[in-house]
Design an enzyme around this catalytic site. Structure first.
Site, PDB file in Angstrom:
ATOM      1  N   CYS A 136     -35.482  -1.540  10.445  1.00 45.20           N
ATOM      2  CA  CYS A 136     -34.454  -0.949  11.308  1.00 45.20           C
ATOM      3  C   CYS A 136     -35.073   0.109  12.201  1.00 45.20           C
ATOM      4  O   CYS A 136     -34.763   0.249  13.379  1.00 45.20           O
ATOM      5  CB  CYS A 136     -33.367  -0.273  10.473  1.00 45.20           C
ATOM      6  SG  CYS A 136     -32.633  -1.285   9.198  1.00 45.20           S
ATOM      7  N   ARG A 175     -22.638  -6.533  11.570  1.00 52.35           N
ATOM      8  CA  ARG A 175     -23.642  -6.055  12.526  1.00 52.35           C
ATOM      9  C   ARG A 175     -25.019  -6.025  11.878  1.00 52.35           C
ATOM     10  O   ARG A 175     -26.009  -6.400  12.491  1.00 52.35           O
ATOM     11  CB  ARG A 175     -23.253  -4.654  13.022  1.00 52.35           C
ATOM     12  CG  ARG A 175     -24.131  -4.156  14.156  1.00 52.35           C
ATOM     13  CD  ARG A 175     -23.847  -4.941  15.410  1.00 52.35           C
ATOM     14  NE  ARG A 175     -24.867  -4.757  16.437  1.00 52.35           N
ATOM     15  CZ  ARG A 175     -25.977  -5.475  16.523  1.00 52.35           C
ATOM     16  NH1 ARG A 175     -26.238  -6.404  15.630  1.00 52.35           N
ATOM     17  NH2 ARG A 175     -26.844  -5.275  17.501  1.00 52.35           N
ATOM     18  N   CYS A 230     -36.762  -0.228  15.974  1.00 46.57           N
ATOM     19  CA  CYS A 230     -35.953  -0.156  17.188  1.00 46.57           C
ATOM     20  C   CYS A 230     -35.181   1.155  17.258  1.00 46.57           C
ATOM     21  O   CYS A 230     -35.246   1.881  18.237  1.00 46.57           O
ATOM     22  CB  CYS A 230     -34.957  -1.315  17.237  1.00 46.57           C
ATOM     23  SG  CYS A 230     -35.729  -2.909  17.526  1.00 46.57           S
ATOM     24  N   HIS A 231     -34.450   1.453  16.202  1.00 46.98           N
ATOM     25  CA  HIS A 231     -33.439   2.511  16.287  1.00 46.98           C
ATOM     26  C   HIS A 231     -33.987   3.910  16.027  1.00 46.98           C
ATOM     27  O   HIS A 231     -33.262   4.887  16.158  1.00 46.98           O
ATOM     28  CB  HIS A 231     -32.297   2.196  15.332  1.00 46.98           C
ATOM     29  CG  HIS A 231     -31.587   0.919  15.693  1.00 46.98           C
ATOM     30  ND1 HIS A 231     -30.849   0.800  16.842  1.00 46.98           N
ATOM     31  CD2 HIS A 231     -31.532  -0.282  15.082  1.00 46.98           C
ATOM     32  CE1 HIS A 231     -30.354  -0.430  16.904  1.00 46.98           C
ATOM     33  NE2 HIS A 231     -30.758  -1.100  15.860  1.00 46.98           N
ATOM     34  N   CYS A 272       0.850  -1.194   0.000  1.00 48.41           N
ATOM     35  CA  CYS A 272       0.000   0.000   0.000  1.00 48.41           C
ATOM     36  C   CYS A 272       0.880   1.236   0.000  1.00 48.41           C
ATOM     37  O   CYS A 272       0.604   2.231  -0.663  1.00 48.41           O
ATOM     38  CB  CYS A 272      -0.888   0.030   1.230  1.00 48.41           C
ATOM     39  SG  CYS A 272      -1.938  -1.396   1.420  1.00 48.41           S
ATOM     40  N   CYS A 323     -28.405  -7.993  13.095  1.00 44.22           N
ATOM     41  CA  CYS A 323     -29.690  -7.320  13.312  1.00 44.22           C
ATOM     42  C   CYS A 323     -30.773  -8.002  12.485  1.00 44.22           C
ATOM     43  O   CYS A 323     -31.877  -8.242  12.961  1.00 44.22           O
ATOM     44  CB  CYS A 323     -29.584  -5.846  12.912  1.00 44.22           C
ATOM     45  SG  CYS A 323     -29.601  -4.717  14.307  1.00 44.22           S
ATOM     46  N   CYS A 365      -8.307  -1.893  -4.989  1.00 43.83           N
ATOM     47  CA  CYS A 365      -6.933  -1.438  -5.093  1.00 43.83           C
ATOM     48  C   CYS A 365      -5.990  -2.637  -5.131  1.00 43.83           C
ATOM     49  O   CYS A 365      -5.045  -2.677  -5.913  1.00 43.83           O
ATOM     50  CB  CYS A 365      -6.613  -0.551  -3.893  1.00 43.83           C
ATOM     51  SG  CYS A 365      -5.483   0.768  -4.267  1.00 43.83           S
ATOM     52  N   CYS A 417       2.393   3.240  -3.250  1.00 45.35           N
ATOM     53  CA  CYS A 417       1.653   4.308  -3.930  1.00 45.35           C
ATOM     54  C   CYS A 417       1.231   5.403  -2.957  1.00 45.35           C
ATOM     55  O   CYS A 417       1.349   6.587  -3.236  1.00 45.35           O
ATOM     56  CB  CYS A 417       0.400   3.761  -4.599  1.00 45.35           C
ATOM     57  SG  CYS A 417       0.735   2.561  -5.886  1.00 45.35           S
ATOM     58  N   HIS A 418       0.688   4.977  -1.817  1.00 43.76           N
ATOM     59  CA  HIS A 418       0.059   5.954  -0.916  1.00 43.76           C
ATOM     60  C   HIS A 418       1.022   6.564   0.091  1.00 43.76           C
ATOM     61  O   HIS A 418       0.627   7.469   0.834  1.00 43.76           O
ATOM     62  CB  HIS A 418      -1.112   5.299  -0.166  1.00 43.76           C
ATOM     63  CG  HIS A 418      -2.205   4.813  -1.064  1.00 43.76           C
ATOM     64  ND1 HIS A 418      -3.087   5.663  -1.693  1.00 43.76           N
ATOM     65  CD2 HIS A 418      -2.569   3.568  -1.450  1.00 43.76           C
ATOM     66  CE1 HIS A 418      -3.938   4.958  -2.432  1.00 43.76           C
ATOM     67  NE2 HIS A 418      -3.642   3.684  -2.300  1.00 43.76           N
TER      68      HIS A 418
END
Lengths: 282, 107
Positions: free
Chosen positions: A197, A239, A200-201, A96, A243, A134, A99-100
């Protein structure tokens, strides 16, 4: 019955039936002060224009782990990511860093703008997918598997380099239709429990499901997070899958268009909140 | 696979009680989980003993069982009166040992 129990049963339809099962537990915990109100001084940092980070819904003990970089298990993945950054891999003989350059300069703030629209692909791309693209295109290396230690480590490391910066995803221009799809996903009822979703949220954030305090679902700046339940770092899509399973729906695949669109919506909901990677959650 | 991290203050005054923090990357497989695909139990693989030495003398040790979480974090205190070396050893059930060291200057 408690205030919480009453509110839950007014949710209507099937949600009420689900809530009935929680009533007993809700009654027990109603008397406790919510952890969200326990920490006045950290509110400024983790609450922006009324939007609260999941940090404010965590137990003080869990927060203490996140606040101490040493105790935070997620830092193990940050260290590993930093090693991988300089590791040469693939046919092109590049790492990585080839290049970066110095990640601490080049990757600062990168986390806050993903997922973003990529013209070549004609759709959204999140950070994990960007890393893998990449690797395949520029390094000639094999893409890392989703939820593999290496991919998690690299994502966590890049997220960590933006720590404290406000989340700032773009939802206008070419990203707009994908944002709308993600929003639709957030409000779409799914699964046997027929819940979205938002049930609940959005409607019941700050209330208890059994012993668990429901967050506002603004996980945007937190993932990949070290979840105590997982005993390791995990991605936001993991996650999401969890859920989805809890509402007895068939989860989408990690990295699927549905989840990437949803990710954009969730990260937009977290706009302005600080990047916490690697956050610690229950 | 195991990678250890320790945090010991670099300097202290004689007679100080210092806090030492340790964390090691280890899956701590309890032996009770099943492989979702094959249905077979995943064999137990845990760190069963942790010892901390100060100038060659054991001042803290503990036996760990299957209930300890993955990537175990352990913090404890030590009263220091002279400069010296700390050595930490995690003993794995399979006989492997992971070590970490640290130095402290007491002035």
């Amino acid at each position: 019955m408690s205030r919480k129990g009453k509110n839950m049963t007014t949710g209507g339809g099937k949600l009420a039936a689900v809530a009935a099962g929680f009533l007993l537990a809700a009654g027990f915990v109603a008397g406790l002060s919510t952890p969200a109100s326990a920490c006045e001084e950290c509110k400024g940092k983790y609450e922006v224009e009324g939007r609260k980070s999941g940090y404010l819904f965590s137990n003080p003990e869990t927060r203490a782990i996140q606040d101490d970089d040493f105790a935070n298990g997620g830092m193990l993945w940050v260290e590993k990511g930093a090693e991988l950054w300089n590791k040469v891999d693939g046919k092109a003989g590049k790492s990585c860093a080839s290049c970066h350059g110095d990640a601490e300069e080049s990757m600062k703030g990168v986390y806050t703008v993903y997922p973003k629209y990529v013209q070549e692909l004609g759709k959204l791309e999140n950070l994990e997918q960007r890393i893998n693209r990449c690797r395949e295109a520029n390094m000639g290396a094999k893409a890392w598997k989703w939820e593999s230690d290496d991919l998690l480590a690299m994502t966590t490391y890049i997220g960590y380099l933006s720590r404290g910066m406000p989340m700032n995803v773009k939802i206008d221009g070419p990203a707009a239709p994908f944002f709308e799809k993600g929003k639709e996903e957030y409000f779409k009822r799914r699964g046997q429990l027929d819940m979205a979703c938002k049930h609940c949220h959005y409607d019941h954030a700050g209330q208890y499901i059994r012993a668990d305090l429901i967050s506002e679902g603004r996980g945007g700046g937190a993932f990949p997070a070290y979840r105590l339940k997982w005993q390791k770092i995990g991605s936001l899509h993991r996650r999401f899958k969890g859920c989805n399973k809890q509402i007895r729906a068939q989860p989408y695949k990690a990295g699927s268009d549905e989840y990437v669109n949803l990710e954009l919506f969730v990260k937009w909901r977290s706009r302005g909140l600080p990047v916490e990677v690697p956050a610690v959650r229950r | 696979m195991a990678k250890a991290r320790v945090k010991v203050p670099k300097t202290a005054k004689a007679g100080d009680v210092i806090t030492i923090k340790t964390l090691i990357k280890h899956k701590m497989e309890s032996g009770n989980r099943k492989d979702k695909k094959t249905g077979k139990k995943i064999p137990r693989h845990i760190i069963d003993k942790f010892t901390a030495k100060y100038n060659g003398e054991v001042f803290f040790s503990s036996d760990w069982e299957g209930g300890v979480s993955a990537n175990p974090y352990c913090a404890f205190t030590c009263k220091v009166d002279k400069s010296g070396d700390f050595e930490f050893v995690w003993h794995d059930e399979k006989g492997e040992e992971y070590k970490a060291t640290a130095k402290i200057t007491v002035g």
